[in-house]
Motif scaffolding. Structure first.
Motif, PDB file in Angstrom:
ATOM      1  N   ILE B  16      21.387 -37.212   4.342  1.00  0.00           N
ATOM      2  CA  ILE B  16      20.642 -36.283   5.197  1.00  0.00           C
ATOM      3  C   ILE B  16      20.534 -34.918   4.517  1.00  0.00           C
ATOM      4  O   ILE B  16      19.488 -34.276   4.561  1.00  0.00           O
ATOM      5  N   VAL B  35      10.674 -35.807   7.806  1.00  0.00           N
ATOM      6  CA  VAL B  35      11.896 -36.540   7.471  1.00  0.00           C
ATOM      7  C   VAL B  35      12.397 -37.217   8.742  1.00  0.00           C
ATOM      8  O   VAL B  35      12.574 -36.559   9.753  1.00  0.00           O
ATOM      9  N   ALA B  36      12.583 -38.524   8.697  1.00  0.00           N
ATOM     10  CA  ALA B  36      13.091 -39.246   9.869  1.00  0.00           C
ATOM     11  C   ALA B  36      14.393 -39.928   9.502  1.00  0.00           C
ATOM     12  O   ALA B  36      14.490 -40.599   8.479  1.00  0.00           O
ATOM     13  N   GLU B  37      15.397 -39.735  10.331  1.00  0.00           N
ATOM     14  CA  GLU B  37      16.720 -40.253  10.007  1.00  0.00           C
ATOM     15  C   GLU B  37      17.274 -41.036  11.192  1.00  0.00           C
ATOM     16  O   GLU B  37      16.901 -40.782  12.324  1.00  0.00           O
ATOM     17  N   THR B  38      18.114 -41.986  10.902  1.00  0.00           N
ATOM     18  CA  THR B  38      18.752 -42.745  11.966  1.00  0.00           C
ATOM     19  C   THR B  38      20.206 -42.322  12.036  1.00  0.00           C
ATOM     20  O   THR B  38      20.970 -42.581  11.128  1.00  0.00           O
ATOM     21  N   HIS B  39      20.565 -41.600  13.110  1.00  0.00           N
ATOM     22  CA  HIS B  39      21.955 -41.119  13.264  1.00  0.00           C
ATOM     23  C   HIS B  39      22.772 -42.209  13.929  1.00  0.00           C
ATOM     24  O   HIS B  39      22.723 -43.357  13.552  1.00  0.00           O
TER      25      HIS B  39
END
Lengths: 614, 195
Positions: B16, B35-39
């Motif tokens: 990240i 920006v796409a993130e999977t938490h």
């Protein structure tokens, strides 16, 4: 506006920043992915503005704190994940009847795809159910804009508003224009008005009539929101939220022309705007993230307006009803509705046999020790429990080698479902309910009261790791309220508080508690030891690690097979080895090694007692 | 112009931060970026992926088969990223293997993974980022070594100048700045020698 700048930021931070710009006075929430960063950001900046912010004990209480503030006349918001709104439904339904004196913004962060949730419910339905409008942003900048706009909308009508976020808005980072924080808008005092704020039936009947009238005002005002309409041909694509982004790219990729109408609010939809746009079209496609909430309202609108053109959406099977939308899914759905060729073949086959990498207990996690001890104690006491599980890091106890989460459905369910299995099996089944500290205070308390009141002989194990750990280590009421004392005060006669890092002591307490349950009474064992991640944070230099004496190790496998600590690896000869970069010195493997082959590198008591202070 | 960069690795490896630096640098270069993130469960040693899209892109997620660049921080996760590639994808992988905890089956050999990746894409590069980071004093610099490799091996550097990205490293990380910059430059020079 003065002092504005563009910042690259997380969607949730953009939401929180915009709320602070708009003069939020009271903010409350309960942690839950993907919502948690909203309240965290407000905590970071509340000191600068004078905003009151709290992590509440559950979503219902959080809702009431914000709702009460708004009933007094303050600007308030409440934030939670989608399933949290179920817990808050009771005050939410009332809030539409009473309205508010300033603005109440209810933020629900939905989790399509269930990245970290038990379901993917679409909370836009709640808007239709409760008569509360639902705003639905598509990216961080749009979310910031709609936060400000929806709070003004709320104060203009004295009515609550819902903002529906999804993972791909909350957890997307993009440039956002941020400005100075505003002065928080508090009420100058509370003016009594029970006719509007005390819902006895006589008042509620009158207020329902007012609500129906106010809903007509909402419908009228929704027409004027900044919906984005592009008139470009006889195909009309109606979208809301993040679906708008997929549609824009799909149209470019497919090189087809279509008019697009993105709705800033998905409940209630702007009927006039939709009817006008549809009257110029010969075909409508509806694309949205979640259930067909806009689609049903569009079909209703076109039917009422006598517009007889085909409408394609989820009901026609063009877009997925399970999981998140993807660009590929949206491209294919639009191509099918338009009868055009998809234009490209994408190779998206998974490679076979990639070893899975599921989440596991961290090295030194006290839950792993607790599950180990619980399993041993149950076996020695010759009981075969049903493990009624709950929501938190300890849900990972579902995995081998533990297999100690047989039922797991919703926050606080462990005790209630456990009692149900007990009653449903005529008292024949031995029940162990496993619940965390934050979840205990969230929804476990009323169930424990029930267990005492209705005399349910069951073992309740509270895994007290001092934090709301799963969502990133937010504080928990256990830091100020002793769970053992609470259980005793409720009337549980057999209450034990033990340290899972004292393996023998914990096993003995569990054994004793099991015997008490066999004797027909509920027992509570609080297994208290702070989250390893929180313990090590900022204290890494104090850690005393453990190592395996290869000569003493007999390759029995107890440590790596039964504890499954990620820091312990099995060598080719079957012996154990400890990864020094991962070990956090919990000492549990050393205690369970039958050959004394695992030893500390130094004197461990200082570190373990420092950890124990949390 | 559009550049899709798909990142994959394990929670705690600094993905990240890596993505935030590219995002900040893109903004500072006047480019559109998402920006796409999977938490969620990423802290628990699970697999993590992050989607970075620079330029003319609307969707927050990269479709499968359409990554221009893949940066894999771990070799098994590199294998899992293959559905995002097409033959023109530039693939950069850290040679490090982190065994999935509690996995009892047979792990793929890193050499075999490299062969598999090379059979799918024309440009594949394997970097010993972990060992280089350890030599610099801390495995935490692994992500900066990978960032240097990204700039050396892909057209990112045609979009974002070295000065801008170094400025973004300072802005986003804000501590141990000299060490992080050193790791970034090391990754850049190692990878440049591979071209």
């Amino acid at each position: 506006m003065a002092n504005c700048t563009v910042r690259f930021m997380l969607g949730n931070h953009a939401v929180a920043h915009a709320a602070l710009e708009a003069g939020i006075a009271v903010a409350a929430g309960y942690p839950g992915t993907p919502s948690s960063e909203i309240i965290e950001y407000i905590f970071e900046h509340a000191g600068e503005t004078g905003t009151y912010v709290e992590w509440s004990s559950n979503e219902k209480v959080a809702f009431e704190v914000a709702y009460g503030a708004a009933l007094a006349g303050a600007r308030a918001l409440v934030s939670m994940k989608h399933v949290g709104l179920n817990v808050a439904m009771d005050p939410l339904m009332s809030s539409a009847y009473t309205g508010v004196r300033n603005s109440l913004l209810v933020i629900t962060a939905d989790d399509p795809g269930m990245w970290s949730s038990q379901n993917e419910q679409d909370n836009r339905w709640v808007g239709l159910h409760s008569h509360i409008p639902v705003f639905e942003p598509y990216n961080p900048q749009n979310a910031a804009d709609l936060v400000k706009l929806s709070m003004d909308f709320s104060s203009r009508l004295n009515h609550p508003v819902i903002m529906r976020l999804v993972t791909r808005v909350s957890h997307v980072r993009e440039p956002v224009k941020v400005c100075e924080f505003g002065k928080p808008i508090y009420a100058s005092g509370y003016v009594k008005d029970p006719a509007h704020q005390a819902l006895v039936p006589a008042n509620a009947r009158l207020l329902k009539g007012e609500l129906v009238k106010r809903w007509e005002e909402v419908k009228a005002l929704v027409e004027d929101l900044p919906h984005e309409y592009v008139d470009d041909g006889k195909v009309l694509i109606i979208t809301s939220g993040v679906a708008y982004r997929y549609v824009k790219e799909a149209l470019e990729d497919l090189e087809v022309k279509a008019s697009t109408l993105n709705l800033a609010a998905s409940v209630p939809v702007p009927r006039k705007l939709i009817a006008n746009a549809a009257s110029k079209a010969d075909k409508v496609i509806v694309v949205e993230e979640g259930d067909p909430v806009v689609e049903l309202q569009v079909k209703e609108t076109l039917f009422d307006e006598g517009i007889r053109i085909p409408v394609y959406g989820k009901a026609e099977g063009l877009f997925t009803m399970v999981g998140e939308l993807t660009l590929i899914n949206v491209r294919e759905g639009i191509a099918k509705a338009l009868g055009v060729d998809i234009g490209r073949v994408v190779n998206h086959q998974y490679v076979a046999n990639v070893p899975p990498r599921p989440p596991v207990f961290c090295p030194g996690c006290p839950h792993a020790a607790s599950f180990y001890e619980l399993k041993i104690a149950a076996a020695r006491a010759r009981v075969k429990p049903v493990f009624s599980g709950d929501i938190g890091c300890y849900s990972l106890g579902i995995n081998p080698p533990f297999n100690e989460q047989d039922l797991l459905t919703n926050m606080g369910s462990s005790i209630g479902l456990g009692m149900g299995v007990l009653r449903g099996t005529g008292g024949r089944q031995f029940i162990v309910a496993v619940i965390g500290d934050s979840t205990f205070f969230h929804a476990g308390l009323p169930a424990l009261v029930d267990a005492v009141y209705n005399k349910a002989p069951m073992l309740i194990v509270v895994l007290d790791n001092r934090y709301t750990a799963m969502t990133g280590g937010q504080p928990s009421p256990t830091q100020v309220i002793d769970i053992g004392a609470v259980a005793r005060a409720i009337g549980v006669k057999h209450v034990y508080t033990v340290d899972p890092f004292n393996v023998k002591g914990a096993e003995e307490a569990l054994r004793d508690a099991i015997e008490k349950v066999k004797g027909g009474e509920p027992a509570v064992v609080v297994m208290r030891r702070a989250c390893a991640l929180e313990a090590v944070r900022g204290r890494g230099a104090l850690v005393v690690r453990y190592t395996v004496d290869a000569d003493a190790c007999r390759a029995c496998g107890i440590c790596y097979n039964l504890l499954a600590c990620p820091a312990i690896n099995k060598l080719d000869n079957g012996k154990a080895t400890i990864d020094q970069a991962a070990c956090v010195g919990c000492s549990v493997c050393a205690q369970i090694c039958p050959y004394g082959a695992i030893r500390p590198i130094g004197e461990p008591s200082g570190w373990l007692s420092k950890w124990g202070e949390l | 112009m559009r550049l899709n960069i798909y990142l994959t690795g394990i929670g705690g490896q600094g993905l990240i931060t890596f993505a935030s630096i590219i995002g900040q640098a893109a903004v500072d270069s006047g480019l559109r970026v998402t920006v796409a993130e999977t938490h969620g469960l990423s802290q628990r040693g699970g697999a993590v992926d992050v989607h970075v899209r620079i330029g003319e892109a609307h969707s927050p997620l990269i479709p499968r088969g359409e990554a221009d660049v893949v940066v894999a921080f771990e070799i098994i996760e590199a294998l899992r990223a293959l559905p995002y590639t097409n033959p023109a994808t530039v693939f950069i992988a850290n040679r490090r293997l982190i065994p999935p905890p509690a996995f009892r089956g047979k792990l793929p050999k890193p050499e075999d993974v490299e062969v598999e990746i090379k059979s799918r894409v024309a440009s594949a590069y394997f970097i010993d980022a972990y060992n280089h980071a350890v030599k610099l004093g801390n495995p935490i610099f692994e992500n900066m070594v990978m960032l240097g490799a990204l700039f050396a091996l892909t057209r990112v550097k045609e979009l974002i100048s070295m000065d801008t990205v170094e400025g973004a490293i300072v802005k986003v990380i804000g501590k141990a700045v000299q060490e992080n910059l050193r790791a970034f430059r090391l990754g850049y020079s190692i990878a440049s020698a591979r071209r």
